[in-house]
Motif scaffolding. Structure first.
Motif: not given
Length: 260
Positions: A151, A170, A174, A177-178, A193-194, A196, A249-250
């Motif tokens: 992201a 982006k 996120i 991803t969740r 996960n991501a 950033a 998680s990010t």
């Protein structure tokens, strides 16, 4: 009662020996660095991007590290090509353990002047492309696998430039991803996960004016751009067993920008 076996080194948790990783957008910049870093950690790598010539250069670097590399030219905006990418990885390696969804484009224009096709193209690559690729790979991944979506801090904080399309893509990544983590982590054993990243010292920022770069960097607590290796380390962490209890998680790797 027998004593438990002594644990290995914590560094062993970061090793990817025996794993196979797919990296999209691997022809240059962050993606090329991720392919090399995953190979350094022990993974064989499938590199994907639209242009084959740059992928061949990255593949040479991966094999020089003693790992196998498969080049698969891929347009991630085409779901059929994403399915073919996953099939090619399985045909060559008989397994697929890691996906780094890195393919992306950027665009900056005032919202009232941005062309619809430019906005759609950014979302098509950055968000839809990540979804098509994740879906294709998840169909063949086994429990213990990991997907890392790339992201941006601009999915978390405002930009100093007018970047509605990029920021939307982006932020959407996120959210994706969740949701994929919620769908797949428990049922399939695939962590999602991501990262950033903030601004990274790559060729892309060389196209930015010094004033604009200074404005972005000035928002960070560290007051500098990131190095490729600092972002590599975050990707290897999320790809490896070291992050075995991390999903959905990010991880902001932005020098503290999103912490303001």
């Amino acid at each position: 009662m027998d004593a438990p076996s002594p644990p290995g080194s914590v560094l062993d948790l970061f090793r990817l020996t025996g794993s196979v990783a797919v990296v999209t957008g691997a022809g240059s910049g962050l993606g090329a660095g991720f392919a090399r870093a995953l190979a350094e950690a022990g993974a064989d790598v499938v590199v994907a991007a639209r242009r084959r010539e740059r992928l061949d250069e990255v593949a040479t670097d991966v094999t020089a590290l003693g790992r196998r590399c498969l080049v698969v030219p891929t347009d991630v905006t085409d779901p059929d090509q994403c399915d073919a990418l996953a099939r090619a990885a399985m045909a060559e390696f008989s397994r697929l353990d890691i996906l780094v969804n890195n393919a992306g484009v950027t665009h900056a224009a005032p919202a009232t002047h941005e062309r619809p096709e430019d906005f759609r193209n950014v979302l098509d690559v950055n968000l839809f492309g990540a979804y098509w690729t994740a879906r294709a790979c998840a169909r063949v991944m086994q429990p213990g696998s990991s997907i890392v979506n790339v992201a941006s801090m601009l999915g978390l904080v405002k930009s100093v430039l007018p970047q509605a399309a990029y920021a939307s893509s982006k932020a959407g990544l996120i959210g994706l991803t969740r949701d994929l983590s919620n769908q797949w982590s428990g049922r399939k054993g695939i962590r999602v996960n991501a990262i950033a990243p903030g601004f990274v010292d790559t060729d892309m920022i060389g196209e930015m004016s010094a004033d604009t770069l200074a404005r972005f960097v000035g928002q960070s607590s560290l007051g500098r751009t990131a190095t490729q290796r600092e972002i590599d380390a975050a990707v290897v962490f999320l790809a490896s067993p070291a992050s075995g209890y991390v999903t959905g998680s990010t991880l902001a790797v932005d020098g503290g920008t999103s912490g303001h």
